[in-house]
Motif scaffolding. Sequence first.
Motif, PDB file in Angstrom:
ATOM      1  N   TYR A 349     -68.284 -45.416 -32.865  1.00 25.63           N
ATOM      2  CA  TYR A 349     -68.000 -43.977 -32.897  1.00 25.63           C
ATOM      3  C   TYR A 349     -68.460 -43.362 -31.587  1.00 25.63           C
ATOM      4  N   TYR A 350     -67.669 -42.461 -31.067  1.00 30.44           N
ATOM      5  CA  TYR A 350     -68.158 -41.638 -29.964  1.00 30.44           C
ATOM      6  C   TYR A 350     -67.563 -40.251 -30.067  1.00 30.44           C
ATOM      7  N   ASP A 351     -68.293 -39.283 -29.555  1.00 32.38           N
ATOM      8  CA  ASP A 351     -67.749 -37.947 -29.386  1.00 32.38           C
ATOM      9  C   ASP A 351     -68.334 -37.352 -28.113  1.00 32.38           C
ATOM     10  N   GLY A 352     -67.616 -36.406 -27.557  1.00 34.47           N
ATOM     11  CA  GLY A 352     -68.047 -35.829 -26.298  1.00 34.47           C
ATOM     12  C   GLY A 352     -67.454 -34.465 -26.067  1.00 34.47           C
ATOM     13  N   PHE A 353     -68.189 -33.649 -25.326  1.00 37.25           N
ATOM     14  CA  PHE A 353     -67.735 -32.328 -24.925  1.00 37.25           C
ATOM     15  C   PHE A 353     -67.600 -32.297 -23.409  1.00 37.25           C
ATOM     16  N   THR A 354     -66.535 -31.660 -22.943  1.00 34.83           N
ATOM     17  CA  THR A 354     -66.303 -31.502 -21.514  1.00 34.83           C
ATOM     18  C   THR A 354     -66.047 -30.038 -21.205  1.00 34.83           C
ATOM     19  N   PHE A 355     -66.760 -29.539 -20.185  1.00 35.11           N
ATOM     20  CA  PHE A 355     -66.523 -28.179 -19.708  1.00 35.11           C
ATOM     21  C   PHE A 355     -66.029 -28.269 -18.271  1.00 35.11           C
ATOM     22  N   ASP A 356     -64.832 -27.738 -18.029  1.00 31.74           N
ATOM     23  CA  ASP A 356     -64.144 -27.856 -16.744  1.00 31.74           C
ATOM     24  C   ASP A 356     -63.971 -26.457 -16.156  1.00 31.74           C
ATOM     25  N   LEU A 357     -64.422 -26.272 -14.903  1.00 32.22           N
ATOM     26  CA  LEU A 357     -64.306 -24.993 -14.220  1.00 32.22           C
ATOM     27  C   LEU A 357     -63.660 -25.216 -12.856  1.00 32.22           C
ATOM     28  N   TYR A 358     -62.660 -24.391 -12.506  1.00 31.56           N
ATOM     29  CA  TYR A 358     -61.876 -24.590 -11.286  1.00 31.56           C
ATOM     30  C   TYR A 358     -61.625 -23.236 -10.619  1.00 31.56           C
ATOM     31  N   PHE A 359     -61.649 -23.248  -9.262  1.00 33.69           N
ATOM     32  CA  PHE A 359     -61.327 -22.042  -8.500  1.00 33.69           C
ATOM     33  C   PHE A 359     -60.541 -22.446  -7.262  1.00 33.69           C
ATOM     34  N   MET A 360     -59.472 -21.686  -6.937  1.00 32.21           N
ATOM     35  CA  MET A 360     -58.649 -21.966  -5.763  1.00 32.21           C
ATOM     36  C   MET A 360     -58.440 -20.664  -4.989  1.00 32.21           C
ATOM     37  N   HIS A 361     -58.656 -20.760  -3.670  1.00 25.85           N
ATOM     38  CA  HIS A 361     -58.442 -19.605  -2.792  1.00 25.85           C
ATOM     39  C   HIS A 361     -57.475 -19.992  -1.683  1.00 25.85           C
ATOM     40  N   PRO A 362     -56.317 -19.320  -1.568  1.00 22.55           N
ATOM     41  CA  PRO A 362     -55.392 -19.594  -0.452  1.00 22.55           C
ATOM     42  C   PRO A 362     -55.745 -18.724   0.757  1.00 22.55           C
ATOM     43  N   PHE A 363     -55.969 -19.351   1.899  1.00 28.33           N
ATOM     44  CA  PHE A 363     -56.215 -18.590   3.122  1.00 28.33           C
ATOM     45  C   PHE A 363     -54.913 -18.011   3.664  1.00 28.33           C
ATOM     46  N   THR A 364     -53.890 -18.857   3.704  1.00 29.39           N
ATOM     47  CA  THR A 364     -52.549 -18.441   4.118  1.00 29.39           C
ATOM     48  C   THR A 364     -51.571 -19.111   3.168  1.00 29.39           C
ATOM     49  N   GLU A 365     -50.294 -18.965   3.434  1.00 26.00           N
ATOM     50  CA  GLU A 365     -49.300 -19.598   2.577  1.00 26.00           C
ATOM     51  C   GLU A 365     -49.311 -21.116   2.704  1.00 26.00           C
ATOM     52  N   HIS A 366     -49.945 -21.663   3.752  1.00 22.85           N
ATOM     53  CA  HIS A 366     -49.946 -23.100   3.964  1.00 22.85           C
ATOM     54  C   HIS A 366     -51.336 -23.732   3.848  1.00 22.85           C
ATOM     55  N   ARG A 367     -52.383 -22.935   3.808  1.00 17.27           N
ATOM     56  CA  ARG A 367     -53.741 -23.471   3.782  1.00 17.27           C
ATOM     57  C   ARG A 367     -54.498 -22.911   2.589  1.00 17.27           C
ATOM     58  N   VAL A 373     -65.547 -28.255 -10.945  1.00 17.59           N
ATOM     59  CA  VAL A 373     -66.824 -28.725 -11.478  1.00 17.59           C
ATOM     60  C   VAL A 373     -66.619 -29.110 -12.939  1.00 17.59           C
ATOM     61  N   VAL A 374     -67.054 -30.323 -13.301  1.00 18.91           N
ATOM     62  CA  VAL A 374     -66.871 -30.834 -14.656  1.00 18.91           C
ATOM     63  C   VAL A 374     -68.209 -31.351 -15.185  1.00 18.91           C
ATOM     64  N   ASN A 375     -68.596 -30.886 -16.375  1.00 22.63           N
ATOM     65  CA  ASN A 375     -69.788 -31.384 -17.062  1.00 22.63           C
ATOM     66  C   ASN A 375     -69.358 -32.043 -18.364  1.00 22.63           C
ATOM     67  N   THR A 376     -69.862 -33.268 -18.632  1.00 18.82           N
ATOM     68  CA  THR A 376     -69.462 -34.023 -19.817  1.00 18.82           C
ATOM     69  C   THR A 376     -70.699 -34.582 -20.514  1.00 18.82           C
ATOM     70  N   PHE A 377     -70.729 -34.444 -21.842  1.00 14.46           N
ATOM     71  CA  PHE A 377     -71.806 -34.988 -22.670  1.00 14.46           C
ATOM     72  C   PHE A 377     -71.185 -35.954 -23.674  1.00 14.46           C
ATOM     73  N   PHE A 378     -71.716 -37.178 -23.747  1.00 14.83           N
ATOM     74  CA  PHE A 378     -71.224 -38.186 -24.684  1.00 14.83           C
ATOM     75  C   PHE A 378     -72.366 -38.690 -25.553  1.00 14.83           C
ATOM     76  N   THR A 379     -72.076 -38.896 -26.833  1.00 13.72           N
ATOM     77  CA  THR A 379     -72.919 -39.708 -27.708  1.00 13.72           C
ATOM     78  C   THR A 379     -72.030 -40.777 -28.321  1.00 13.72           C
ATOM     79  N   SER A 380     -72.535 -41.987 -28.433  1.00 17.62           N
ATOM     80  CA  SER A 380     -71.738 -43.072 -28.995  1.00 17.62           C
ATOM     81  C   SER A 380     -72.662 -44.065 -29.683  1.00 17.62           C
TER      82      SER A 380
END
Length: 768
Positions: A349-367, A373-380
């Motif tokens: 048996y295993y179970d786990g929780f994952t919390f995923d956080l993401y941010f994107m900033h465009p400087f220009t249309e090409h850059r 950042v991902v945090n994961t906890f597992f018990t098995s």
Amino acid sequence: MKQLILFLFIFATTPLAAQNFSIHGRVKNAVTQIAIVNATVDLIRDSTQTVAKTVTNAQGDFAFHGLPSASYRITVSSIGYEPTQAMVQHLIADYDAGTLLLHEESTTLQEVKVTSDMLWSYGNHDEIYLSKREREVGSNALDAISALPQFHKGIDDKLYTALGSTLLIVIDDRRATEQQLMMLRAEDVAKLAYYSNPPVRYAQEGVGAVLEVKTRKKKERNYFFYLNTKNSFTTGYGTDQASFSYTDSLNQLYAAYFIDYRGLRDNRMNNSYRYGETENIYEGSPGKYSGQYHIGLVSYQRNIKRNVLYAMLEYRANPGLQHYSQSFSTLLNRQQTQWGSSDRVLRSYYDGFTFDLYFMHPFTEHRSFSVNVVNTFFTSKSDNIFLRAMLEPQATFYLFENNIKNRSYSFIGETLYTDEALLGGKWNVGAYVSYKNLLQTSSQLEDTKLHYLRGYFYTDFSKTWGNLSSTFGIGLDDTQFTLIDGTTHNYLLFRPLLSLNYNFTKRSSLRYYAAIQPTIPEMGELTNSIVTIEDHFFAMGNPALATSHTFHNQFTWQYRAGQSGKVYLSPSAFFDYRSKPQASVLMTDGSDVYKTYLNIGDMKVYGAALNLTWQPWQWLNLQPHYQYSFYDYATSNARVRHIVHSAGGSVQVVYKEFQFYWFANLPLTTVDGDIYEKMGFQTAARVTWKHENFTVGAEWLYNPYPSEVYGKLNNFNFDEETVWNNFRHLIDIQFTYRFSIGKEFYHAQKRISNSDNDTGLTKDNTAK
């Protein structure tokens, strides 16, 4: 000498000085004035030579840089729209092509001419566009993609390459699963980017290939519901999923739940173990396997001006129980001396929780710059019980029980900077850091504590020169393991990659791929936990297991002919040199035998493959495939020279609202160190009826002999055969329904995403 230096300087700098102009513009829907994303833009010089190709971004913009003075033609195409073009006469300065308008097609037949009839091959990947016929296959995007000549769906509903390699699926730059692909409609797929060998960004993930799925426009103030069920009435077997999403111009809210379950009552295991002159034989009685795999997730995305903020919470659980009952007999000098019964129980048996956080900033249309950042906890846990009762000539009992518990935490952080206009090409640079610790307690051994810290830096650059395109990348991987005894092992690994692609015509291309691919042990393999197989035969990890390297070289030729790609042909050849690969090896300790993981001597692998798709009529599609691999290496027990023949094929019929699909994989035997595994013949057939938002159908599965594992050394050999009688004639019923209302709107998507799937368990102590 001075004249030579001056000549070289002029030769090297003159082209750079000449290529100093750019062409840019934007593409929109002619009626709604909404930007069209992922439209294909070709730049043709002097009306004959295609010099560059790109796709529009989230705002519908495109740009070409570093162009010499000449006359150009711009052609724009997108699925569901009539193509258009614009002329640039004698470019002598940066040029704004303005807004190019695309009109929706009254018929969708044109998309076949624009897309699937040609090859879109680049340095390290192919761009694939679904034709009208391919979008009609099955009930979701997974079904449609599996109908392409590059892929196939196995009996386990997993997506593989046509030749059986594992795939990393990425949907809009988020790592995803087949279940999430099933939640997409085929018409929502804008295009596919297929890397038959993983790019340097994913090189540390240990996958065979990468499939990036780019979706089309989302909906403004849209409510979407999806339900997909597949359940058998002949035995306990099914996969069910449901999802809901809400989207407006600034927000996206998504929730989904998936369950895969098994309740099999006629699983059998037939085993034999020979120690010198003594052979223990186990004949299987009807056993059982019950297991479930749950995924539940909720995500939220917010567009803040041009920035993207994304958060996701996911829960995974996998309870499983397998129980095999067997009759037992011992043969000494080929004569029966004892008999009785045995029971093998493995509960995990295993179970786990994952919390995923993401941010994107465009400087220009090409850059742009992204961080994830991902945090994961597992018990098995895993409970392993082996009980044997001797009844004749006298009653004796043998019992082995081991209980394992794991707790782990991991942190993953990644940053990515992308410049899509650097020197007329595309440049990526990123950094990845991962930390994980694992605590394992065992009833047989002392507690195990492991942790590792990994840093990964990578960069790659891709560019096209006419018919030749290339990608060069390099990754630097620094991994530090702290093992059971407190010692620290540090691995500094380089992952260089070179991929060259030459397009002879729009229907034919040749690609060369070369890379060094290190392999680092998983944490479960580094523990010293024991799993009993028989009273003198065990499986255990190896805390001293070290990294290995594979030097991979491959040539692949692709050819497509006929309207709608009536023939697709792709032969390939490869050579791998593996330095100290990790392998399963048999070892003796007194009267006991252990199966463990070791770094063995160098290995050579030679191979060739052929993938063919033939569509003699619009409604019929035939797809056979074959791969030959030759393994040459030595363990401490034997010299191994083994040939693997992998062959199979499929037949697909699409006629109006009815569809029929059949595939089969022939038996093959793989090798891992001293251990061989024979996988038996498997086949499946499916018939469906598709009408608007509904799909109903039935499926037949045949896979009664999934695995036979065997191996030997001096004075010992074993054979373990698994029989699934429930899969001799398994029939399930499928039903899919979609409901969607709302107007179209596009949301920018994540560019990086990560996950941790290492629960601390190994394949030997996981119920399956």
